[in-house]
Design a protein around this motif. Structure first.
Motif, PDB file in Angstrom:
ATOM      1  N   CYS A 204       0.837  -1.209   0.000  1.00 15.85           N
ATOM      2  CA  CYS A 204       0.000   0.000   0.000  1.00 15.85           C
ATOM      3  C   CYS A 204       0.869   1.255   0.000  1.00 15.85           C
ATOM      4  CB  CYS A 204      -0.925   0.008   1.213  1.00 15.85           C
ATOM      5  SG  CYS A 204      -2.280  -1.189   1.134  1.00 15.85           S
ATOM      6  N   ARG A 205       1.887   1.275   0.845  1.00 17.09           N
ATOM      7  CA  ARG A 205       2.743   2.459   0.925  1.00 17.09           C
ATOM      8  C   ARG A 205       3.460   2.714  -0.399  1.00 17.09           C
ATOM      9  NH1 ARG A 205       3.177   1.606   6.675  1.00 17.09           N
ATOM     10  NH2 ARG A 205       4.314  -0.325   6.373  1.00 17.09           N
ATOM     11  N   SER A 206       3.867   1.655  -1.085  1.00 17.92           N
ATOM     12  CA  SER A 206       4.630   1.828  -2.326  1.00 17.92           C
ATOM     13  C   SER A 206       3.747   2.165  -3.516  1.00 17.92           C
ATOM     14  CB  SER A 206       5.432   0.560  -2.626  1.00 17.92           C
ATOM     15  OG  SER A 206       4.574  -0.541  -2.888  1.00 17.92           O
ATOM     16  N   GLU A 207       2.477   1.759  -3.491  1.00 20.34           N
ATOM     17  CA  GLU A 207       1.598   1.937  -4.647  1.00 20.34           C
ATOM     18  C   GLU A 207       0.747   3.205  -4.580  1.00 20.34           C
ATOM     19  OE1 GLU A 207       1.442   0.121  -7.325  1.00 20.34           O
ATOM     20  OE2 GLU A 207       2.729  -1.558  -6.758  1.00 20.34           O
ATOM     21  N   LEU A 208       0.480   3.706  -3.384  1.00 23.60           N
ATOM     22  CA  LEU A 208      -0.453   4.821  -3.247  1.00 23.60           C
ATOM     23  C   LEU A 208       0.169   6.149  -3.641  1.00 23.60           C
ATOM     24  CD1 LEU A 208      -2.172   2.713  -1.845  1.00 23.60           C
ATOM     25  CD2 LEU A 208      -2.668   4.371  -0.045  1.00 23.60           C
ATOM     26  N   ARG A 209      -0.667   7.055  -4.146  1.00 26.39           N
ATOM     27  CA  ARG A 209      -0.248   8.428  -4.380  1.00 26.39           C
ATOM     28  C   ARG A 209      -0.140   9.153  -3.032  1.00 26.39           C
ATOM     29  NH1 ARG A 209      -5.350  10.100  -7.885  1.00 26.39           N
ATOM     30  NH2 ARG A 209      -6.209   9.319  -5.912  1.00 26.39           N
ATOM     31  N   LYS A 210       0.481  10.339  -3.060  1.00 24.84           N
ATOM     32  CA  LYS A 210       0.622  11.100  -1.825  1.00 24.84           C
ATOM     33  C   LYS A 210      -0.731  11.501  -1.248  1.00 24.84           C
ATOM     34  CE  LYS A 210       5.231  13.039  -2.646  1.00 24.84           C
ATOM     35  NZ  LYS A 210       6.030  14.282  -2.805  1.00 24.84           N
ATOM     36  N   THR A 211      -1.721  11.672  -2.118  1.00 24.05           N
ATOM     37  CA  THR A 211      -3.035  12.101  -1.648  1.00 24.05           C
ATOM     38  C   THR A 211      -3.888  10.941  -1.153  1.00 24.05           C
ATOM     39  OG1 THR A 211      -3.825  11.969  -3.931  1.00 24.05           O
ATOM     40  CG2 THR A 211      -3.107  14.130  -3.132  1.00 24.05           C
ATOM     41  N   ASP A 212      -3.479   9.702  -1.437  1.00 25.51           N
ATOM     42  CA  ASP A 212      -4.237   8.528  -1.010  1.00 25.51           C
ATOM     43  C   ASP A 212      -3.830   8.123   0.403  1.00 25.51           C
ATOM     44  OD1 ASP A 212      -5.195   8.567  -3.615  1.00 25.51           O
ATOM     45  OD2 ASP A 212      -3.713   7.116  -4.311  1.00 25.51           O
ATOM     46  N   THR A 213      -4.701   7.417   1.097  1.00 23.69           N
ATOM     47  CA  THR A 213      -4.418   7.017   2.469  1.00 23.69           C
ATOM     48  C   THR A 213      -4.876   5.593   2.708  1.00 23.69           C
ATOM     49  OG1 THR A 213      -4.958   9.295   3.087  1.00 23.69           O
ATOM     50  CG2 THR A 213      -4.560   7.752   4.873  1.00 23.69           C
ATOM     51  N   ALA A 214      -4.024   4.817   3.383  1.00 24.65           N
ATOM     52  CA  ALA A 214      -4.346   3.433   3.719  1.00 24.65           C
ATOM     53  C   ALA A 214      -4.563   3.306   5.219  1.00 24.65           C
ATOM     54  CB  ALA A 214      -3.221   2.501   3.280  1.00 24.65           C
ATOM     55  N   TYR A 215      -5.508   2.441   5.595  1.00 25.12           N
ATOM     56  CA  TYR A 215      -5.872   2.237   6.993  1.00 25.12           C
ATOM     57  C   TYR A 215      -5.992   0.736   7.259  1.00 25.12           C
ATOM     58  CZ  TYR A 215      -7.713   6.924   5.955  1.00 25.12           C
ATOM     59  OH  TYR A 215      -7.873   8.216   5.525  1.00 25.12           O
ATOM     60  N   ARG A 216      -5.590   0.316   8.445  1.00 27.74           N
ATOM     61  CA  ARG A 216      -5.860  -1.048   8.885  1.00 27.74           C
ATOM     62  C   ARG A 216      -7.006  -0.989   9.891  1.00 27.74           C
ATOM     63  NH1 ARG A 216      -2.535  -4.945  12.973  1.00 27.74           N
ATOM     64  NH2 ARG A 216      -3.637  -6.893  12.501  1.00 27.74           N
ATOM     65  N   LEU A 217      -8.108  -1.641   9.552  1.00 25.29           N
ATOM     66  CA  LEU A 217      -9.265  -1.626  10.443  1.00 25.29           C
ATOM     67  C   LEU A 217      -9.088  -2.571  11.619  1.00 25.29           C
ATOM     68  CD1 LEU A 217     -12.353  -1.410   8.077  1.00 25.29           C
ATOM     69  CD2 LEU A 217     -10.904   0.387   8.993  1.00 25.29           C
ATOM     70  N   GLY A 218      -8.255  -3.572  11.441  1.00 22.92           N
ATOM     71  CA  GLY A 218      -8.067  -4.596  12.461  1.00 22.92           C
ATOM     72  C   GLY A 218      -7.951  -5.942  11.785  1.00 22.92           C
ATOM     73  N   GLY A 219      -7.247  -6.878  12.426  1.00 16.51           N
ATOM     74  CA  GLY A 219      -7.056  -8.182  11.805  1.00 16.51           C
ATOM     75  C   GLY A 219      -6.409  -8.028  10.448  1.00 16.51           C
ATOM     76  N   ASP A 220      -7.020  -8.635   9.421  1.00 18.32           N
ATOM     77  CA  ASP A 220      -6.457  -8.554   8.073  1.00 18.32           C
ATOM     78  C   ASP A 220      -7.319  -7.675   7.172  1.00 18.32           C
ATOM     79  OD1 ASP A 220      -8.618 -10.280   8.034  1.00 18.32           O
ATOM     80  OD2 ASP A 220      -7.811 -11.502   6.417  1.00 18.32           O
ATOM     81  N   GLU A 221      -8.102  -6.776   7.765  1.00 14.81           N
ATOM     82  CA  GLU A 221      -9.007  -5.934   6.982  1.00 14.81           C
ATOM     83  C   GLU A 221      -8.430  -4.530   6.822  1.00 14.81           C
ATOM     84  OE1 GLU A 221     -13.802  -5.466   6.592  1.00 14.81           O
ATOM     85  OE2 GLU A 221     -12.946  -5.485   8.617  1.00 14.81           O
ATOM     86  N   PHE A 222      -8.437  -4.049   5.575  1.00 11.84           N
ATOM     87  CA  PHE A 222      -7.836  -2.758   5.240  1.00 11.84           C
ATOM     88  C   PHE A 222      -8.811  -1.916   4.434  1.00 11.84           C
ATOM     89  CE2 PHE A 222      -4.439  -5.772   5.764  1.00 11.84           C
ATOM     90  CZ  PHE A 222      -3.398  -5.085   6.370  1.00 11.84           C
ATOM     91  N   VAL A 223      -8.590  -0.597   4.481  1.00 14.40           N
ATOM     92  CA  VAL A 223      -9.324   0.343   3.643  1.00 14.40           C
ATOM     93  C   VAL A 223      -8.326   1.316   3.032  1.00 14.40           C
ATOM     94  CG1 VAL A 223     -10.932   2.312   3.664  1.00 14.40           C
ATOM     95  CG2 VAL A 223     -11.528   0.217   4.857  1.00 14.40           C
ATOM     96  N   VAL A 224      -8.572   1.663   1.760  1.00  8.98           N
ATOM     97  CA  VAL A 224      -7.799   2.714   1.099  1.00  8.98           C
ATOM     98  C   VAL A 224      -8.779   3.773   0.620  1.00  8.98           C
ATOM     99  CG1 VAL A 224      -6.434   3.310  -0.940  1.00  8.98           C
ATOM    100  CG2 VAL A 224      -5.834   1.298   0.410  1.00  8.98           C
ATOM    101  N   ALA A 225      -8.492   5.030   0.932  1.00 10.06           N
ATOM    102  CA  ALA A 225      -9.302   6.159   0.463  1.00 10.06           C
ATOM    103  C   ALA A 225      -8.574   6.853  -0.676  1.00 10.06           C
ATOM    104  CB  ALA A 225      -9.564   7.144   1.600  1.00 10.06           C
ATOM    105  N   LEU A 226      -9.285   7.054  -1.790  1.00 10.68           N
ATOM    106  CA  LEU A 226      -8.716   7.684  -2.985  1.00 10.68           C
ATOM    107  C   LEU A 226      -9.490   8.977  -3.269  1.00 10.68           C
ATOM    108  CD1 LEU A 226      -8.591   4.490  -5.265  1.00 10.68           C
ATOM    109  CD2 LEU A 226      -6.741   5.391  -3.846  1.00 10.68           C
ATOM    110  N   PRO A 227      -9.046  10.108  -2.717  1.00 16.42           N
ATOM    111  CA  PRO A 227      -9.770  11.359  -2.971  1.00 16.42           C
ATOM    112  C   PRO A 227      -9.635  11.808  -4.416  1.00 16.42           C
ATOM    113  CG  PRO A 227      -7.753  11.771  -1.733  1.00 16.42           C
ATOM    114  CD  PRO A 227      -7.897  10.285  -1.818  1.00 16.42           C
ATOM    115  N   ASN A 228     -10.644  12.525  -4.886  1.00 14.31           N
ATOM    116  CA  ASN A 228     -10.668  13.046  -6.261  1.00 14.31           C
ATOM    117  C   ASN A 228     -10.490  11.940  -7.289  1.00 14.31           C
ATOM    118  OD1 ASN A 228     -10.857  15.912  -5.490  1.00 14.31           O
ATOM    119  ND2 ASN A 228      -8.770  15.626  -4.737  1.00 14.31           N
ATOM    120  N   THR A 229     -11.101  10.801  -7.017  1.00 11.62           N
ATOM    121  CA  THR A 229     -10.985   9.638  -7.890  1.00 11.62           C
ATOM    122  C   THR A 229     -12.356   9.032  -8.117  1.00 11.62           C
ATOM    123  OG1 THR A 229      -8.780   9.175  -6.984  1.00 11.62           O
ATOM    124  CG2 THR A 229      -9.847   7.404  -8.224  1.00 11.62           C
ATOM    125  N   GLY A 230     -12.767   8.957  -9.395  1.00  9.13           N
ATOM    126  CA  GLY A 230     -14.036   8.357  -9.735  1.00  9.13           C
ATOM    127  C   GLY A 230     -13.960   6.843  -9.786  1.00  9.13           C
TER     128      GLY A 230
END
Length: 300
Positions: A204-230
């Motif tokens: 996630c850290r290597s693939e995301l743009r500077k404006t994108d953000t990755a989160y670990r919700l817990g366990g093996d579940e993750f979320v990535v937010a992509l602002p200004n992205t359709g």
């Protein structure tokens, strides 16, 4: 009773500097600042104006606070920073870290040269500010992966939803988790499961743009937010991310147990009453990806 000379001595002994500033930003008097760990001699400021010392944008901010204090007649407490880029005559490539101050500004009941004046006491709070930032980072960060956690996700998504509601700027959400993690934990141990989770975080850290953000919700579940992205771009990004996961995680597979990732993708919609509606839709897409056989991207 303390005489005038004794009072002058008391004022000079104040650890933090105290300035008498006029409405126009003139330094009328300077007292204290005896704590040499943080402050230099400020006596040379008397007679100068704030605008002589700092650049226009910062000088305007100081004048605004002075006028607020004079108009409200209340004690104002404001935190502010000063960096080399703010001070006239200093190179912009000076110290990287700004100095943070807490200013306590109080209108005074007398005039100097027919101008209203305030008392401005400045305290260096850089150490406290750094500690507060660090504590905030710790409260917002997942300990295993150093990604952001659910608390930070919820705050960020509130802001993304507000931006979407006001300006129609889309934010897309990816929700994903590891396929077959439990089987790997059971056969190879939880330390291997942690290595897999760390591998996902590093991708996630290597693939995301500077404006994108990755989160670990817990366990093996993750979320990535992509602002200004359709939606279309989000699905394309999810497909690339999915391939990176597949390539990196294949080394953890054991026998017929493949380590892969299932991803659900969605984009904020006008009907979403809050970010929670968007997140639930991403979770539904992830659930569908699992039901279709795992190791795939599903959009909703």
């Amino acid at each position: 009773m303390i005489n005038i000379e004794q009072m002058a001595s008391v004022l000079e002994a104040l650890p933090d500097p105290a300035f008498i500033l006029s409405r126009s930003g003139k330094y009328v008097a300077v007292f204290g600042g005896s704590d040499v760990r943080y402050y230099h001699d400020g006596s040379g400021l008397v007679g100068l104006y704030v605008s002589d010392l700092v650049k226009p944008e910062k000088a305007d901010w100081f004048l605004e606070q002075i006028n607020r204090a004079l108009e409200t007649r209340r004690l104002l407490v404001e935190e502010y920073e000063l960096s080399s880029g703010d001070v006239k005559g200093l190179p912009d490539e000076g110290p990287e870290e700004p100095i943070w101050f807490e200013g306590r500004i109080q209108a005074l009941d007398f005039l100097v040269d027919d101008e209203a004046v305030v008392l401005w006491v400045a305290s260096n709070i850089s150490e406290r500010h750094d500690l507060e930032i660090r504590l905030r980072e710790l409260s917002d960060t997942d300990q295993l992966t150093d990604l952001f956690n659910r608390r930070k996700l919820e705050r960020d998504l509130v802001l993304h939803h507000e931006t979407f509601s006001r300006h129609s700027a889309p934010t897309s959400i990816l929700m994903f988790d590891l396929d077959n993690l439990k089987k790997i934990n059971d056969s190879r141990g939880h330390h291997v499961g942690d290595e897999m989770i760390l591998a996902v975080a590093n991708i996630c850290r290597s693939e995301l743009r500077k404006t994108d953000t990755a989160y670990r919700l817990g366990g093996d579940e993750f979320v990535v937010a992509l602002p200004n992205t359709g939606r279309e771009r989000a699905v394309q990004f999810a497909a690339r991310l999915h391939q990176s996961f597949r390539k990196e995680l294949s080394r953890f597979s054991v026998g017929n147990t493949a380590v892969t990732v299932s991803i659900g993708v969605t984009t904020m919609m006008p009907a979403d009453r809050s970010y929670e509606d968007t997140l639930k839709r991403a979770d539904g897409a992830l659930y569908e990806a699992k039901g279709l056989g795992k190791d795939r991207v599903v959009s909703a």
